[in-house]
Design a protein around this motif. Sequence first.
Motif, mmCIF file in Angstrom:
data_model
loop_
_atom_site.group_PDB
_atom_site.id
_atom_site.type_symbol
_atom_site.label_atom_id
_atom_site.label_comp_id
_atom_site.label_asym_id
_atom_site.label_seq_id
_atom_site.Cartn_x
_atom_site.Cartn_y
_atom_site.Cartn_z
ATOM 1 N N ARG A 195 16.712 0.967 5.494
ATOM 2 C CA ARG A 195 15.639 1.685 6.200
ATOM 3 C C ARG A 195 14.778 2.464 5.222
ATOM 4 O O ARG A 195 13.554 2.526 5.356
ATOM 5 N N ARG B 164 -3.628 -0.317 -0.430
ATOM 6 C CA ARG B 164 -4.879 -0.405 0.320
ATOM 7 C C ARG B 164 -5.883 0.632 -0.163
ATOM 8 O O ARG B 164 -7.076 0.333 -0.350
ATOM 9 N N GLN C 81 13.705 -5.202 -4.449
ATOM 10 C CA GLN C 81 12.642 -5.140 -3.450
ATOM 11 C C GLN C 81 12.213 -6.536 -3.008
ATOM 12 O O GLN C 81 11.968 -6.777 -1.826
ATOM 13 N N ARG D 66 12.566 0.046 3.475
ATOM 14 C CA ARG D 66 11.496 -0.385 4.385
ATOM 15 C C ARG D 66 10.379 0.662 4.409
ATOM 16 O O ARG D 66 9.187 0.329 4.347
ATOM 17 N N PHE D 67 10.778 1.929 4.477
ATOM 18 C CA PHE D 67 9.802 3.028 4.494
ATOM 19 C C PHE D 67 9.011 3.067 3.187
ATOM 20 O O PHE D 67 7.780 3.181 3.192
ATOM 21 N N LYS D 68 9.711 2.933 2.044
ATOM 22 C CA LYS D 68 9.047 3.000 0.741
ATOM 23 C C LYS D 68 8.072 1.840 0.545
ATOM 24 O O LYS D 68 7.005 2.003 -0.043
ATOM 25 N N LEU D 69 8.447 0.664 1.049
ATOM 26 C CA LEU D 69 7.569 -0.496 0.921
ATOM 27 C C LEU D 69 6.316 -0.333 1.775
ATOM 28 O O LEU D 69 5.214 -0.752 1.376
ATOM 29 N N ARG D 70 6.454 0.282 2.924
ATOM 30 C CA ARG D 70 5.284 0.547 3.766
ATOM 31 C C ARG D 70 4.368 1.575 3.101
ATOM 32 O O ARG D 70 3.143 1.472 3.182
ATOM 33 N N GLU D 71 4.981 2.563 2.449
ATOM 34 C CA GLU D 71 4.181 3.547 1.712
ATOM 35 C C GLU D 71 3.458 2.879 0.547
ATOM 36 O O GLU D 71 2.313 3.192 0.242
ATOM 37 N N LYS D 72 4.149 1.928 -0.086
ATOM 38 C CA LYS D 72 3.547 1.182 -1.194
ATOM 39 C C LYS D 72 2.342 0.384 -0.700
ATOM 40 O O LYS D 72 1.322 0.268 -1.396
ATOM 41 N N GLU D 73 2.452 -0.171 0.496
ATOM 42 C CA GLU D 73 1.341 -0.922 1.082
ATOM 43 C C GLU D 73 0.140 -0.010 1.319
ATOM 44 O O GLU D 73 -1.003 -0.378 1.021
ATOM 45 N N LYS D 74 0.390 1.184 1.832
ATOM 46 C CA LYS D 74 -0.693 2.145 2.069
ATOM 47 C C LYS D 74 -1.388 2.501 0.754
ATOM 48 O O LYS D 74 -2.614 2.556 0.675
#
Length: 252
Positions: free
Chosen positions: A114, A128, A85, A117-125
């Motif tokens: 891809r 937060r 990652q 990328r999706f999993k990392l964005r979910e991790k960011e959510k």
Amino acid sequence: MANEAKFWNASIEELTKGYIYDSQLEVFTCLICGEYYRKGIIYPNGEVLYEAKLAMKHHVQEAHQSMFEYLMNMPKKYTGLSDLQKEILTYFKQGLTDKEIARNVDAGSTSTIRTHRFKLREKEKQARVFLAIMELLKQEEYTDELISIHKGATMVDERYAITNAEKEKVLATYFKQGVNGPLESFPSKEKRKIIILQQIITNFDTTKKYTELEVNEILKSTFDDFVTLRRYLIEYGFMNRSKDGSSYWVNR
């Protein structure tokens, strides 16, 4: 890390910048090494003169490359990121496309990148939401915060679930003449050991390297069995030493 407490108490914005500003002292302080610049003073950098804030920005960039690099190089216990990652995030930072990244990653394909990328964005959510939950908990319920965990901690577990109240009680028990006085005895219980070691390490300059003799002399002023203290400071990751044992330094 010279300002451990400041680092962990910094906001997301401050962590991304790499420094904090104390409005009362009018000082900009680097979160990594503790270097500081006072507002109102002009600082030279080669042939260029910078006011304090700009001098600090240049310091972070020149001394530590970038906060992105520094944060990415922190252990997994802090970032929660796997090596793969981290590699992919580095490529994202460089602006590479998914197809370009796939060519650089072992067993990678465009669809795999891809997915990452999706999993990392979910991790960011998730991060937060978790931060918001902890902030609400801190404001409404959590009256006694846990002490900060030092960066060099070798294994973070329930031993580090120590409140400030627990810390004060232990220090008062083992330093009967105050924390600047001698240590009455070295505890056997893990939590108490950590509290005592955390206090003892404050006797060392985070920017300095010490010989074993110098370490011993500092520890002797606290406790007769300085060998035990030195061993546990290394074992628990409060201090590092060179392979040949010729130099010691605080784990920042």
